[in-house]
Motif scaffolding. Structure first.
Motif, PDB file in Angstrom:
ATOM      1  N   LEU A  69     -10.017  -0.964 104.117  1.00 35.99           N
ATOM      2  CA  LEU A  69     -11.197  -0.759 103.289  1.00 35.99           C
ATOM      3  C   LEU A  69     -11.114  -1.580 101.999  1.00 35.99           C
ATOM      4  O   LEU A  69     -12.100  -2.205 101.573  1.00 35.99           O
ATOM      5  N   LEU A  70      -9.939  -1.586 101.378  1.00 37.14           N
ATOM      6  CA  LEU A  70      -9.762  -2.340 100.139  1.00 37.14           C
ATOM      7  C   LEU A  70      -9.941  -3.842 100.375  1.00 37.14           C
ATOM      8  O   LEU A  70     -10.583  -4.531  99.582  1.00 37.14           O
ATOM      9  N   ILE A  71      -9.384  -4.336 101.479  1.00 34.50           N
ATOM     10  CA  ILE A  71      -9.513  -5.757 101.790  1.00 34.50           C
ATOM     11  C   ILE A  71     -10.979  -6.118 102.022  1.00 34.50           C
ATOM     12  O   ILE A  71     -11.467  -7.148 101.520  1.00 34.50           O
ATOM     13  N   TYR A  72     -11.679  -5.273 102.795  1.00 35.31           N
ATOM     14  CA  TYR A  72     -13.094  -5.570 103.044  1.00 35.31           C
ATOM     15  C   TYR A  72     -13.887  -5.576 101.739  1.00 35.31           C
ATOM     16  O   TYR A  72     -14.734  -6.447 101.515  1.00 35.31           O
ATOM     17  N   PHE A  73     -13.604  -4.606 100.861  1.00 36.77           N
ATOM     18  CA  PHE A  73     -14.360  -4.536  99.611  1.00 36.77           C
ATOM     19  C   PHE A  73     -14.067  -5.752  98.724  1.00 36.77           C
ATOM     20  O   PHE A  73     -14.970  -6.251  98.040  1.00 36.77           O
ATOM     21  N   ILE A  74     -12.825  -6.221  98.728  1.00 46.50           N
ATOM     22  CA  ILE A  74     -12.496  -7.429  97.963  1.00 46.50           C
ATOM     23  C   ILE A  74     -13.308  -8.619  98.478  1.00 46.50           C
ATOM     24  O   ILE A  74     -13.916  -9.370  97.698  1.00 46.50           O
ATOM     25  N   VAL A  75     -13.325  -8.793  99.796  1.00 52.69           N
ATOM     26  CA  VAL A  75     -14.062  -9.908 100.386  1.00 52.69           C
ATOM     27  C   VAL A  75     -15.555  -9.783 100.095  1.00 52.69           C
ATOM     28  O   VAL A  75     -16.222 -10.752  99.712  1.00 52.69           O
ATOM     29  N   ALA A  76     -16.103  -8.565 100.271  1.00 52.74           N
ATOM     30  CA  ALA A  76     -17.528  -8.350 100.023  1.00 52.74           C
ATOM     31  C   ALA A  76     -17.888  -8.624  98.566  1.00 52.74           C
ATOM     32  O   ALA A  76     -18.944  -9.195  98.269  1.00 52.74           O
ATOM     33  N   THR A  77     -17.010  -8.224  97.647  1.00 51.91           N
ATOM     34  CA  THR A  77     -17.273  -8.456  96.221  1.00 51.91           C
ATOM     35  C   THR A  77     -17.267  -9.942  95.900  1.00 51.91           C
ATOM     36  O   THR A  77     -18.141 -10.439  95.170  1.00 51.91           O
ATOM     37  N   LEU A  78     -16.297 -10.673  96.434  1.00 53.15           N
ATOM     38  CA  LEU A  78     -16.228 -12.114  96.175  1.00 53.15           C
ATOM     39  C   LEU A  78     -17.437 -12.845  96.765  1.00 53.15           C
ATOM     40  O   LEU A  78     -18.012 -13.734  96.123  1.00 53.15           O
ATOM     41  N   LEU A  79     -17.845 -12.451  97.974  1.00 52.56           N
ATOM     42  CA  LEU A  79     -19.021 -13.083  98.580  1.00 52.56           C
ATOM     43  C   LEU A  79     -20.292 -12.713  97.815  1.00 52.56           C
ATOM     44  O   LEU A  79     -21.178 -13.554  97.629  1.00 52.56           O
ATOM     45  N   GLY A  80     -20.390 -11.452  97.370  1.00 52.74           N
ATOM     46  CA  GLY A  80     -21.532 -11.042  96.575  1.00 52.74           C
ATOM     47  C   GLY A  80     -21.600 -11.782  95.254  1.00 52.74           C
ATOM     48  O   GLY A  80     -22.680 -12.185  94.798  1.00 52.74           O
ATOM     49  N   PHE A  81     -20.442 -11.972  94.637  1.00 52.48           N
ATOM     50  CA  PHE A  81     -20.379 -12.734  93.393  1.00 52.48           C
ATOM     51  C   PHE A  81     -20.840 -14.173  93.615  1.00 52.48           C
ATOM     52  O   PHE A  81     -21.631 -14.719  92.825  1.00 52.48           O
ATOM     53  N   ALA A  82     -20.384 -14.796  94.707  1.00 46.66           N
ATOM     54  CA  ALA A  82     -20.787 -16.168  95.019  1.00 46.66           C
ATOM     55  C   ALA A  82     -22.287 -16.249  95.279  1.00 46.66           C
ATOM     56  O   ALA A  82     -22.962 -17.193  94.832  1.00 46.66           O
ATOM     57  N   MET A  83     -22.829 -15.275  96.002  1.00 51.80           N
ATOM     58  CA  MET A  83     -24.270 -15.260  96.277  1.00 51.80           C
ATOM     59  C   MET A  83     -25.068 -15.110  94.987  1.00 51.80           C
ATOM     60  O   MET A  83     -26.071 -15.807  94.769  1.00 51.80           O
ATOM     61  N   ALA A  84     -24.640 -14.190  94.124  1.00 58.88           N
ATOM     62  CA  ALA A  84     -25.348 -13.977  92.864  1.00 58.88           C
ATOM     63  C   ALA A  84     -25.296 -15.219  91.989  1.00 58.88           C
ATOM     64  O   ALA A  84     -26.305 -15.602  91.363  1.00 58.88           O
ATOM     65  N   TRP A  85     -24.152 -15.878  91.945  1.00 55.12           N
ATOM     66  CA  TRP A  85     -24.013 -17.084  91.139  1.00 55.12           C
ATOM     67  C   TRP A  85     -24.886 -18.211  91.708  1.00 55.12           C
ATOM     68  O   TRP A  85     -25.543 -18.934  90.961  1.00 55.12           O
ATOM     69  N   GLY A  86     -24.918 -18.327  93.023  1.00 52.66           N
ATOM     70  CA  GLY A  86     -25.783 -19.334  93.638  1.00 52.66           C
ATOM     71  C   GLY A  86     -27.245 -19.089  93.327  1.00 52.66           C
ATOM     72  O   GLY A  86     -28.000 -20.026  93.030  1.00 52.66           O
ATOM     73  N   MET A  87     -27.674 -17.819  93.383  1.00 51.29           N
ATOM     74  CA  MET A  87     -29.052 -17.491  93.033  1.00 51.29           C
ATOM     75  C   MET A  87     -29.330 -17.789  91.566  1.00 51.29           C
ATOM     76  O   MET A  87     -30.425 -18.255  91.209  1.00 51.29           O
ATOM     77  N   ALA A  88     -28.337 -17.550  90.698  1.00 51.69           N
ATOM     78  CA  ALA A  88     -28.515 -17.830  89.272  1.00 51.69           C
ATOM     79  C   ALA A  88     -28.715 -19.316  89.027  1.00 51.69           C
ATOM     80  O   ALA A  88     -29.564 -19.720  88.219  1.00 51.69           O
ATOM     81  N   ILE A  89     -27.941 -20.145  89.712  1.00 55.44           N
ATOM     82  CA  ILE A  89     -28.089 -21.599  89.564  1.00 55.44           C
ATOM     83  C   ILE A  89     -29.472 -22.045  90.016  1.00 55.44           C
ATOM     84  O   ILE A  89     -30.094 -22.945  89.432  1.00 55.44           O
ATOM     85  N   TRP A  90     -29.976 -21.398  91.051  1.00 54.59           N
ATOM     86  CA  TRP A  90     -31.284 -21.759  91.598  1.00 54.59           C
ATOM     87  C   TRP A  90     -32.434 -21.252  90.732  1.00 54.59           C
ATOM     88  O   TRP A  90     -33.425 -21.948  90.502  1.00 54.59           O
TER      89      TRP A  90
END
Length: 313
Positions: A69-90
């Motif tokens: 569960l911890l590993i999945y949440f780490i991955v999900a958080t990093l991907l969510g952060f990348a998605m949010a940052w990409g949307m911010a750039i756009w």
């Protein structure tokens, strides 16, 4: 479902009450910008670290360690952060990209997420939610410091300066201090715990009054489009993608339910405090918090209903 809806409302309604109180106090002149700046600094440097320290100190770290569960949440958080940052750039001008990114990926798990986990799953929800909360605090604050530093006029953005900002962050320091003390079950004197609790209880009221006092209709209109975009990422796209991913990799029951609650939690009020401290667009940060907190009262109940209807939680 009615009980879950009422529980969500019981959590979000006091938040809005404090926001409106802050707006009212600013309107009648009982607080001003100097008070809001001072209160925000007090929350960031003293009150919130006390709240986080006590939250970890009173948690049972041995009861609910779930490596998968911890590993999945780490991955999900990093991907969510990348998605949010990409949307911010756009979607954003450069100066507001750090504020947008933090508001779009950082959830209010220490208050709303953990409370809902306890409401749905009792002591097990509290134990598992507390483990996730400790991980969340370190990840959210580290990633937030990085993205705010890159776009902030007040923070140096070279790697060494960013590293120092992360290490010196009072929120992260409180977690790093509390974790070994809690793991080793080191007893602390009651007077120290009581004093820390006094400070911790000031956190949410002061933070929300500051946010409410910073809100204005003009600012809400000027940042409305960006705030709406960040809010949709936070309470719609990230929980949909994160929960579907969790289903596909095999999570079910309480673990899936808590993942959904944590990924779909509204934007954290401390994000406003960090933006204010970094000299960023705190009005945009406040607008995102208000929009996501209001929307989460609806999206959380819809998500829980769909997961229960599908027999997944």
């Amino acid at each position: 479902m009615l009980a879950i809806f009422l529980q969500t409302l019981n959590i979000t309604a006091p938040v809005f009450a404090m926001l409106f109180l802050g707006a009212l106090l600013k309107r009648v002149g009982w607080i001003d910008d100097n008070f809001i700046r001072t209160a925000s600094a007090l929350v960031f440097n003293v009150c919130m670290p006390s709240l986080l320290f006590l939250g970890i100190y009173h948690a049972d770290l041995h009861a609910a360690l779930k490596p998968g569960l911890l590993i999945y949440f780490i991955v999900a958080t990093l991907l969510g952060f990348a998605m949010a940052w990409g949307m911010a750039i756009w979607r954003c001008p450069e100066a507001d990209r750090g504020v947008y990114t933090q508001g779009a990926f950082r959830g209010n798990n220490g208050i709303i997420g953990l409370a809902l986990a306890g409401s749905m799953y009792g002591d097990y929800g509290i134990s598992l939610g507390s483990i996730l909360a400790g991980l969340v605090i370190v990840m959210y604050n580290s990633l937030s410091v990085v993205v705010l530093a890159i776009y902030s006029p007040n923070i140096k953005s070279d790697p060494w300066s960013i590293c120092k900002s992360v290490i010196a962050n009072p929120l992260i320091l409180s977690v790093l201090l509390a974790t070994p003390i809690t793991w080793l079950q080191v007893p602390l004197p009651n007077w120290a715990l009581t004093s820390a609790d006094y400070l911790a209880q000031m956190t949410l009221p002061l933070a929300l009054i500051g946010i409410g006092g910073s809100l204005s209709l003009v600012a809400l209109r000027s940042s409305g489009r960006m705030a709406l975009s960040a809010s949709l990422v936070k309470v719609v796209w990230l929980p949909v993608i994160g929960t579907l991913g969790a289903i596909l990799v095999g999570f079910r029951g309480a673990e899936l339910g808590i993942l959904f609650l944590y990924i779909g939690a509204p934007s954290a009020s401390v994000s406003y405090v960090m933006v204010r401290a970094s000299g960023g667009n705190y009005q945009l940060a406040a607008a995102i918090i208000v929009m996501t907190t209001l929307a989460a009262a609806v999206t959380t109940n819809i998500g829980i209903f769909l997961l229960q209807w599908g027999g997944l939680i």
